[in-house]
Design a protein around this motif. Structure first.
Motif, PDB file in Angstrom:
ATOM      1  N   GLU A 141      -3.155 -35.395  31.280  1.00 11.09           N
ATOM      2  CA  GLU A 141      -3.066 -34.342  30.274  1.00 11.09           C
ATOM      3  C   GLU A 141      -1.700 -33.678  30.299  1.00 11.09           C
ATOM      4  O   GLU A 141      -1.133 -33.347  29.248  1.00 11.09           O
ATOM      5  N   SER A 142      -1.149 -33.482  31.498  1.00 11.50           N
ATOM      6  CA  SER A 142       0.173 -32.842  31.586  1.00 11.50           C
ATOM      7  C   SER A 142       1.242 -33.685  30.906  1.00 11.50           C
ATOM      8  O   SER A 142       2.163 -33.151  30.278  1.00 11.50           O
ATOM      9  N   LYS A 143       1.133 -35.008  31.012  1.00  8.98           N
ATOM     10  CA  LYS A 143       2.111 -35.879  30.368  1.00  8.98           C
ATOM     11  C   LYS A 143       2.025 -35.772  28.843  1.00  8.98           C
ATOM     12  O   LYS A 143       3.053 -35.752  28.143  1.00  8.98           O
ATOM     13  N   VAL A 144       0.816 -35.692  28.319  1.00  7.17           N
ATOM     14  CA  VAL A 144       0.638 -35.522  26.876  1.00  7.17           C
ATOM     15  C   VAL A 144       1.307 -34.239  26.410  1.00  7.17           C
ATOM     16  O   VAL A 144       2.063 -34.219  25.428  1.00  7.17           O
ATOM     17  N   ARG A 145       1.040 -33.154  27.104  1.00  6.29           N
ATOM     18  CA  ARG A 145       1.565 -31.850  26.684  1.00  6.29           C
ATOM     19  C   ARG A 145       3.091 -31.818  26.713  1.00  6.29           C
ATOM     20  O   ARG A 145       3.728 -31.234  25.824  1.00  6.29           O
ATOM     21  N   VAL A 146       3.677 -32.433  27.727  1.00  8.42           N
ATOM     22  CA  VAL A 146       5.140 -32.424  27.801  1.00  8.42           C
ATOM     23  C   VAL A 146       5.734 -33.252  26.666  1.00  8.42           C
ATOM     24  O   VAL A 146       6.693 -32.831  26.016  1.00  8.42           O
ATOM     25  N   GLU A 147       5.190 -34.431  26.427  1.00  5.10           N
ATOM     26  CA  GLU A 147       5.706 -35.240  25.314  1.00  5.10           C
ATOM     27  C   GLU A 147       5.652 -34.451  24.008  1.00  5.10           C
ATOM     28  O   GLU A 147       6.613 -34.457  23.214  1.00  5.10           O
ATOM     29  N   GLN A 148       4.560 -33.775  23.752  1.00  2.00           N
ATOM     30  CA  GLN A 148       4.416 -33.032  22.501  1.00  2.00           C
ATOM     31  C   GLN A 148       5.434 -31.896  22.416  1.00  2.00           C
ATOM     32  O   GLN A 148       6.024 -31.662  21.363  1.00  2.00           O
ATOM     33  N   ALA A 149       5.657 -31.209  23.535  1.00  2.00           N
ATOM     34  CA  ALA A 149       6.622 -30.113  23.536  1.00  2.00           C
ATOM     35  C   ALA A 149       8.046 -30.629  23.363  1.00  2.00           C
ATOM     36  O   ALA A 149       8.853 -30.020  22.636  1.00  2.00           O
ATOM     37  N   LEU A 150       8.368 -31.734  23.997  1.00  2.00           N
ATOM     38  CA  LEU A 150       9.710 -32.295  23.871  1.00  2.00           C
ATOM     39  C   LEU A 150       9.981 -32.745  22.441  1.00  2.00           C
ATOM     40  O   LEU A 150      11.092 -32.585  21.922  1.00  2.00           O
ATOM     41  N   SER A 151       8.984 -33.316  21.817  1.00  7.53           N
ATOM     42  CA  SER A 151       9.161 -33.779  20.442  1.00  7.53           C
ATOM     43  C   SER A 151       9.517 -32.620  19.521  1.00  7.53           C
ATOM     44  O   SER A 151      10.314 -32.778  18.581  1.00  7.53           O
ATOM     45  N   GLN A 152       8.963 -31.446  19.772  1.00  3.00           N
ATOM     46  CA  GLN A 152       9.277 -30.283  18.950  1.00  3.00           C
ATOM     47  C   GLN A 152      10.708 -29.798  19.162  1.00  3.00           C
ATOM     48  O   GLN A 152      11.272 -29.129  18.293  1.00  3.00           O
ATOM     49  N   LEU A 153      11.302 -30.135  20.315  1.00  6.02           N
ATOM     50  CA  LEU A 153      12.681 -29.731  20.592  1.00  6.02           C
ATOM     51  C   LEU A 153      13.710 -30.713  20.032  1.00  6.02           C
ATOM     52  O   LEU A 153      14.890 -30.387  19.941  1.00  6.02           O
ATOM     53  N   ALA A 154      13.267 -31.917  19.687  1.00  3.61           N
ATOM     54  CA  ALA A 154      14.197 -32.958  19.253  1.00  3.61           C
ATOM     55  C   ALA A 154      14.928 -32.549  17.975  1.00  3.61           C
ATOM     56  O   ALA A 154      14.311 -32.090  17.015  1.00  3.61           O
ATOM     57  N   ASP A 155      16.241 -32.715  17.985  1.00  3.23           N
ATOM     58  CA  ASP A 155      17.034 -32.474  16.789  1.00  3.23           C
ATOM     59  C   ASP A 155      18.334 -33.258  16.910  1.00  3.23           C
ATOM     60  O   ASP A 155      18.473 -34.125  17.782  1.00  3.23           O
ATOM     61  N   SER A 156      19.297 -32.954  16.053  1.00  5.94           N
ATOM     62  CA  SER A 156      20.518 -33.749  16.012  1.00  5.94           C
ATOM     63  C   SER A 156      21.357 -33.626  17.282  1.00  5.94           C
ATOM     64  O   SER A 156      22.223 -34.476  17.533  1.00  5.94           O
ATOM     65  N   SER A 157      21.110 -32.602  18.088  1.00  7.84           N
ATOM     66  CA  SER A 157      21.903 -32.404  19.300  1.00  7.84           C
ATOM     67  C   SER A 157      21.127 -32.662  20.587  1.00  7.84           C
ATOM     68  O   SER A 157      21.710 -32.649  21.673  1.00  7.84           O
ATOM     69  N   PHE A 158      19.817 -32.894  20.479  1.00  8.99           N
ATOM     70  CA  PHE A 158      18.973 -33.049  21.673  1.00  8.99           C
ATOM     71  C   PHE A 158      18.002 -34.197  21.440  1.00  8.99           C
ATOM     72  O   PHE A 158      17.146 -34.131  20.558  1.00  8.99           O
ATOM     73  N   SER A 159      18.177 -35.263  22.234  1.00 10.63           N
ATOM     74  CA  SER A 159      17.379 -36.476  22.048  1.00 10.63           C
ATOM     75  C   SER A 159      16.500 -36.736  23.264  1.00 10.63           C
ATOM     76  O   SER A 159      16.970 -37.256  24.284  1.00 10.63           O
ATOM     77  N   PRO A 160      15.214 -36.395  23.171  1.00  8.35           N
ATOM     78  CA  PRO A 160      14.290 -36.773  24.239  1.00  8.35           C
ATOM     79  C   PRO A 160      13.753 -38.184  24.022  1.00  8.35           C
ATOM     80  O   PRO A 160      13.655 -38.660  22.884  1.00  8.35           O
ATOM     81  N   VAL A 161      13.414 -38.853  25.125  1.00  2.93           N
ATOM     82  CA  VAL A 161      12.769 -40.161  25.067  1.00  2.93           C
ATOM     83  C   VAL A 161      11.699 -40.181  26.140  1.00  2.93           C
ATOM     84  O   VAL A 161      11.889 -39.624  27.222  1.00  2.93           O
TER      85      VAL A 161
END
Length: 354
Positions: A141-161
């Motif tokens: 569950e913790s992995k799901v939550r982090v992926e979802q939060a990182l996706s919301q931070l993604a923009d032209s200057s910050f690339s999560p994978v």
């Protein structure tokens, strides 16, 4: 590239960081080093370590870094069950704070060590990255939550994978014997029996620790468009196994070894197969080298001749939960898993943050 690797002293981290250094990167670590007594082989050359708890990172600590590789976590289901609240505090909340700090500091790439365990129980088909999440444990569950939060931070200057690692196995300088292949081979070497705690029917996607390390190297080197806000299942096509088949393969490769089942063994609730087509086709530079057979042969060679003794296998050294429990019992860690004044080996800064 200047790279911060959290968890650089863990099972994956000690194998990943030498690769990054060899490639010419400026690598700094961040690790509480809970498992300092768990070396199986000589550790790599020490790296500068920020010397702080993951939960205390601020943008100031991350100034000047080009990328963050985030491995640090309470690293398996038994350990996360010790106190689910701590799992969410460290694996989820602290990871999200780290990402916010990285973005605020101008870090452009954030490579997150996720897990295929977020798929939960679905053995009817091989699951690709579009499959629904069905985590069965606080760890998943913790992995799901982090992926979802990182996706919301993604923009032209910050690339999560998001690198969704299959169940790891294989030799590491800082070994774990609490992952399934490593554990079963240790049973074979120390007792002559491959002891299964379940009925052996569940499926597991399996990946060698060195192939995981190569995936992180590839994710750092790939062009932004190839990785931006994307998930990759980390493994090798064809490397899904029922646990009983892994046990039988070990018995075939370890002379005189037999497969046995623990009293009352039942089916494990974690049961899933994973599709690794995307990472092999779409992550530039990723070419997995290992099969489970290769890994078993590697472990048998390393464990034999006293490399893994019955006493060593029975002790806390190579088991995450046992180690943490020992540190708690000794008073070296408090109930929040922070070092106490009684412990003299807590990490200290070897280099000041930029």
């Amino acid at each position: 590239m200047r790279i911060l690797v959290t968890g650089h002293l863990g099972y994956i981290g000690v194998e990943l960081t030498p690769l990054l250094v060899e490639l010419g990167h400026d690598v700094v670590g961040l690790d509480t080093d809970y498992f300092a007594e768990g070396d199986f082989l000589a550790p790599p050359d020490p790296l500068p370590n920020l010397g702080i708890d993951l939960r205390d990172v601020t943008p100031l600590h991350l100034a000047g870094f080009d990328a963050v590789v985030h491995l640090a976590a309470l690293s398996n289901d038994p350990l996360s069950d010790l106190d689910p609240n701590l799992t969410y505090d460290i694996n989820h909340a602290a990871s999200v704070r780290l990402a916010h700090a990285a973005k605020a500091a101008g870090v452009s790439r954030f490579v997150f060590s996720s897990s295929c365990s977020l798929y939960g129980k679905t053995a009817d088909a091989e699951l690709d990255e579009r499959a629904a999440f069905n985590p069965l444990t606080p760890y998943g569950e913790s992995k799901v939550r982090v992926e979802q939060a990182l996706s919301q931070l993604a923009d032209s200057s910050f690339s999560p994978v998001y690198l969704r690692n299959a169940t790891a196995y294989g030799l590491s300088r800082r070994l774990r014997a609490d992952v399934v292949v490593n554990n079963l081979v240790a049973h074979a070497v120390t007792t002559g029996k491959v002891m299964l705690q379940s009925d052996g029917t569940p499926w597991r996607p399996l990946v060698h620790v060195l192939d995981i390390a190569q995936a992180f190297v590839a994710a750092l080197a790939a062009p932004r468009h190839a990785i931006h806000d994307q998930a990759f299942n980390v493994g090798r096509v064809g490397e899904n196994y029922q646990v009983r088949d892994v046990a039988q393969l070990i018995a075939e490769l370890a002379p005189g070894c037999v497969v046995t089942y623990a009293e009352g063994a039942t089916a494990d609730i974690r049961d899933y197969r994973v599709d690794f087509t995307k990472i092999e086709r779409e992550l530039p530079g990723y070419q997995p080298q290992w099969t489970v057979r290769d890994g078993i042969e590697q472990l048998l060679a390393a464990y034999s001749g006293g490399g893994m003794s019955p006493a060593g296998f029975a002790g806390p050294k190579f088991f995450r939960l046992r180690t943490i429990t020992q540190l708690l019992d000794r008073g070296d860690l408090d109930t929040k898993l922070r070092w106490t004044h009684r412990h003299s080996h807590a990490p200290s800064p070897e280099r000041q943050p930029a």
